[in-house]
Design an enzyme around this catalytic site. Structure first.
Site, PDB file in Angstrom:
ATOM      1  N   GLY A  11       4.044  36.026  50.320  1.00  0.00           N
ATOM      2  CA  GLY A  11       4.884  37.017  51.004  1.00  0.00           C
ATOM      3  C   GLY A  11       5.874  37.698  50.069  1.00  0.00           C
ATOM      4  NE  ARG A  15      12.556  38.418  57.097  1.00  0.00           N
ATOM      5  CZ  ARG A  15      12.064  37.444  57.854  1.00  0.00           C
ATOM      6  NH1 ARG A  15      12.751  36.980  58.877  1.00  0.00           N
ATOM      7  NH2 ARG A  15      10.877  36.912  57.594  1.00  0.00           N
ATOM      8  CD  GLU A 153       5.410  33.327  64.628  1.00  0.00           C
ATOM      9  OE1 GLU A 153       6.312  33.630  63.837  1.00  0.00           O
ATOM     10  OE2 GLU A 153       5.038  32.154  64.796  1.00  0.00           O
ATOM     11  NE  ARG A 332      25.317  28.219  19.738  1.00  0.00           N
ATOM     12  CZ  ARG A 332      25.241  28.621  18.467  1.00  0.00           C
ATOM     13  NH1 ARG A 332      26.314  28.600  17.703  1.00  0.00           N
ATOM     14  NH2 ARG A 332      24.117  29.048  17.970  1.00  0.00           N
ATOM     15  CE1 TYR A 365      29.043  26.995  15.124  1.00  0.00           C
ATOM     16  CE2 TYR A 365      28.985  27.889  12.898  1.00  0.00           C
ATOM     17  CZ  TYR A 365      28.331  27.476  14.054  1.00  0.00           C
ATOM     18  OH  TYR A 365      26.964  27.558  14.120  1.00  0.00           O
ATOM     19  CG  ASN A 385      25.955  28.083  10.344  1.00  0.00           C
ATOM     20  OD1 ASN A 385      26.768  29.005  10.461  1.00  0.00           O
ATOM     21  ND2 ASN A 385      25.141  27.742  11.303  1.00  0.00           N
TER      22      ASN A 385
HETATM   23  C1  UD1 Z   1       6.642  31.506  59.959  1.00  0.00           C
HETATM   24  C2  UD1 Z   1       5.877  31.030  61.188  1.00  0.00           C
HETATM   25  C3  UD1 Z   1       6.880  30.648  62.265  1.00  0.00           C
HETATM   26  C4  UD1 Z   1       7.798  29.560  61.758  1.00  0.00           C
HETATM   27  C5  UD1 Z   1       8.467  29.966  60.432  1.00  0.00           C
HETATM   28  C6  UD1 Z   1       9.138  28.756  59.823  1.00  0.00           C
HETATM   29  C7  UD1 Z   1       3.717  32.184  61.380  1.00  0.00           C
HETATM   30  C8  UD1 Z   1       2.983  33.311  61.979  1.00  0.00           C
HETATM   31  N1  UD1 Z   1       5.018  32.092  61.659  1.00  0.00           N
HETATM   32  O1  UD1 Z   1       7.369  32.674  60.305  1.00  0.00           O
HETATM   33  O2  UD1 Z   1       6.202  30.183  63.429  1.00  0.00           O
HETATM   34  O3  UD1 Z   1       8.790  29.263  62.727  1.00  0.00           O
HETATM   35  O4  UD1 Z   1       7.501  30.442  59.490  1.00  0.00           O
HETATM   36  O5  UD1 Z   1       9.823  29.066  58.632  1.00  0.00           O
HETATM   37  O6  UD1 Z   1       3.122  31.374  60.677  1.00  0.00           O
HETATM   38  N2  UD1 Z   1       2.923  34.272  53.590  1.00  0.00           N
HETATM   39  C9  UD1 Z   1       1.799  34.522  52.825  1.00  0.00           C
HETATM   40  N3  UD1 Z   1       0.990  35.565  53.184  1.00  0.00           N
HETATM   41  C10 UD1 Z   1       1.229  36.338  54.260  1.00  0.00           C
HETATM   42  C11 UD1 Z   1       2.382  36.079  55.032  1.00  0.00           C
HETATM   43  C12 UD1 Z   1       3.208  35.051  54.672  1.00  0.00           C
HETATM   44  O7  UD1 Z   1       1.528  33.831  51.838  1.00  0.00           O
HETATM   45  O8  UD1 Z   1       0.420  37.255  54.504  1.00  0.00           O
HETATM   46  C13 UD1 Z   1       3.794  33.156  53.197  1.00  0.00           C
HETATM   47  C14 UD1 Z   1       5.190  33.589  52.795  1.00  0.00           C
HETATM   48  O9  UD1 Z   1       5.265  33.781  51.402  1.00  0.00           O
HETATM   49  C15 UD1 Z   1       6.041  32.416  53.243  1.00  0.00           C
HETATM   50  C16 UD1 Z   1       5.266  31.831  54.416  1.00  0.00           C
HETATM   51  O10 UD1 Z   1       3.954  32.311  54.308  1.00  0.00           O
HETATM   52  O11 UD1 Z   1       6.148  31.450  52.222  1.00  0.00           O
HETATM   53  C17 UD1 Z   1       5.883  32.207  55.769  1.00  0.00           C
HETATM   54  O12 UD1 Z   1       5.861  33.613  55.907  1.00  0.00           O
HETATM   55  P1  UD1 Z   1       7.033  34.410  56.635  1.00  0.00           P
HETATM   56  O13 UD1 Z   1       6.635  35.824  56.698  1.00  0.00           O
HETATM   57  O14 UD1 Z   1       8.325  34.066  56.042  1.00  0.00           O
HETATM   58  O15 UD1 Z   1       6.909  33.806  58.107  1.00  0.00           O
HETATM   59  P2  UD1 Z   1       8.076  33.651  59.189  1.00  0.00           P
HETATM   60  O16 UD1 Z   1       8.287  34.949  59.869  1.00  0.00           O
HETATM   61  O17 UD1 Z   1       9.237  32.971  58.604  1.00  0.00           O
HETATM   62 CA    CA Z   2       9.844  32.410  56.553  1.00  0.00          CA
END
Ligand code: UD1
Ligand code: CA
Length: 457
Positions: A11, A15, A153, A332, A365, A385
């Site tokens: 992700g 935010r 969600e 250092r 130093y 040095n």
């Molecule tokens: C997610 C959960 C939610 C939970 C919360 C807990 C889902 C749909 N939602 O929401 O139920 O309460 O975490 O913290 O699972 N990521 C990817 N690829 C993607 C999307 C996300 O690798 O396409 C990874 C992000 O990097 C992150 C994790 O998945 O590490 C969670 O993604 P994020 O978008 O933060 O989900 P939340 O909205 O927090």
């Molecule tokens: Ca999250």
């Protein structure tokens, strides 16, 4: 059943409002993802898969030393889609444990409980928690009988569902074979147009599988990091956790909220640490060590009964017992001090060895120097040095006395028991036990008059 861990880290973390990918944001100086990998390593997993995507190259480079299998998620289509990217490399007869790269404080013991809740792939294990403020999290929806029906969600939830305080932490465990089947059935007809991992709950229930929702010990352990406010919250939970560990081992922390242990700390008995102390890397503190306020210590060892006065920075030094360090001393990398050494205010020490009882108390130093036992280095002494191209060593024999303001131009040797006159610039070796000085003769000019101020105009 062998365990394959899948960590979701693709992700963007919009935010965060940062150019650094979310999973590389630091907690205690280490990327969020590093914390998750470190804890996962404590499980006896057969492999760890990391799903990466946003800022991918940077994520892989930063964690290049980690022995993990990387799975690219080119487009971030949701957490379910993310898990799917890792599944081709996960054998059917494994249990898959899904962790989130942005939920960094989960401990290995909790991961193990979740694995157990998946009862060898016969059930779907989901880690939940009750949150005082569940805003943003997926809610666990139960039917009248209390059986888990689905996870909704936050963005898809109605008023009533939003009132539920039992939330999904994101962590799940299930049979890899079944997980693969469920993931293939996910749809993205939801508020975010994403393939939600959370929808596997409905599919598991439909297939007649038990969904074992187990609660985490505390809200703190499972906080997700989506913005800088949560990042700071997680940092402070981590800080508190580490401080508590050390206090339970007998270390006195004047204020645990103003103390940061960011790496591994080993402390002897009756160690006393004042406020605003930061310990990084591997730090070893002997018995009765006292650390004053505003001190940073990185990858160093400090011997029994040594006192570090306020405002010191100590980097990769080995400091012996009964030393006095600071206030305002800086080490250092690569120095080694024997016992009873004094390094005082505004003294910088780099790549030097100081023998027992050596003293450099003020404004000095010492770089690339070997200083013998009981040497006294006067205020303002500098080991020169660096000649602009190369670094050279200064050797000072045991018991030598270096007068204030001496420039020791390396390479140079000062003999044992030698005395160097204050203000000397020493470019040639000085013999043992003799006074060596380099100074122009002091003159007094008779008849000299101070200039007088000229009238303006
Ligand atoms: C997610 C959960 C939610 C939970 C919360 C807990 C889902 C749909 N939602 O929401 O139920 O309460 O975490 O913290 O699972 N990521 C990817 N690829 C993607 C999307 C996300 O690798 O396409 C990874 C992000 O990097 C992150 C994790 O998945 O590490 C969670 O993604 P994020 O978008 O933060 O989900 P939340 O909205 O927090
Ligand atoms: Ca999250």
């Amino acid at each position: 059943m062998p365990i394959s861990v899948v960590i979701l880290a693709a992700g963007q973390g919009k935010r965060m409002k940062s150019d650094l990918p979310k999973v590389l944001q630091p907690v205690a100086g280490r990327p969020l993802l590093q914390h998750v990998i470190d804890s996962a390593r404590e499980l006896s997993a057969s492999d760890i898969h990391v799903v990466y995507g946003h800022g991918g190259e940077r994520v892989r480079e930063t964690l290049a030393a980690e022995n993990v299998t990387w799975a690219l998620q080119a487009e971030q289509l949701g957490t379910g889609h993310a898990v799917q990217q890792a599944m081709p490399a996960v054998p059917d007869d494994h249990l898959v444990l899904i962790l989130f790269g942005d939920v960094p404080l989960v401990q290995a013991a909790t991961m193990q409980r979740l694995v157990d809740a998946a009862t060898n792939g016969e059930a779907l294990g989901v880690l939940s928690v009750r949150m005082k403020d569940p805003t943003g999290y997926g809610r666990i929806v139960r039917d009248r009988a209390g059986t888990v029906a689905r996870i909704v969600e936050h963005k898809d939830a109605n008023q009533k569902e939003r009132a539920i305080d039992e939330v999904n932490t994101g962590l799940m465990a299930a049979s890899a074979k079944r997980m693969r089947e469920w993931l293939a059935q996910l749809r993205n007809d939801n508020a975010q147009g994403e393939y939600y991992l959370t929808d596997v709950v409905v599919l598991a229930a439909k297939a007649g599988l038990k969904v074992n929702v187990i609660p985490a010990d505390s809200e703190d352990e499972v906080l997700g990091v989506n913005d800088k406010v949560q990042l700071a919250e997680v940092e402070s939970i981590y800080r508190k956790r580490r401080a508590t560990e050390l206090m339970l081992q007998g270390v006195t922390l004047v204020d645990p909220a103003r103390f940061d242990a960011r790496g591994s700390v080993t402390a002897g008995r009756d160690v006393h640490i004042d406020v605003n102390v930061v310990l990084e890397g591997t730090v070893i503190l002997g018995n009765r060590v006292r650390i004053g306020p505003n001190v940073v210590i990185r990858d160093s060892e400090i011997g029994d009964d040594t006192v570090v006065f306020p405002n010191c920075v100590i980097d990769r030094a080995s400091i012996g017992p009964n030393c006095n360090i600071g206030p305002f001393a800086r080490f250092r990398p690569s120095s080694s001090l024997a016992q009873g050494v004094h390094v005082g205010n505004f003294v910088e020490v780099k790549n030097s060895i100081l023998g027992a009882g050596a003293k450099a108390n003020h404004l000095t130093y010492l770089g690339d120097a070997t200083v013998g036992e009981k040497v006294n280095v006067g205020a303002g002494t500098i080991t020169c040095n660096y000649d602009g191209a190369n670094k050279w060593r200064t050797e000072i024999g045991a018991g030598a006395f270096i007068g204030s303001g001496a420039m020791l131009v390396a390479p140079v040797k000062i003999g044992a028991g030698a005395t160097i006159g204050a203000g000397s610039t020493i470019t040639k070796n000085a013999p043992d036990d003799k006074l060596t000085l380099e100074r122009s003769k002091q003159l007094t000019l008779d008849g000299w008059k101070r200039p007088v101020k000229q009238p303006k105009g």
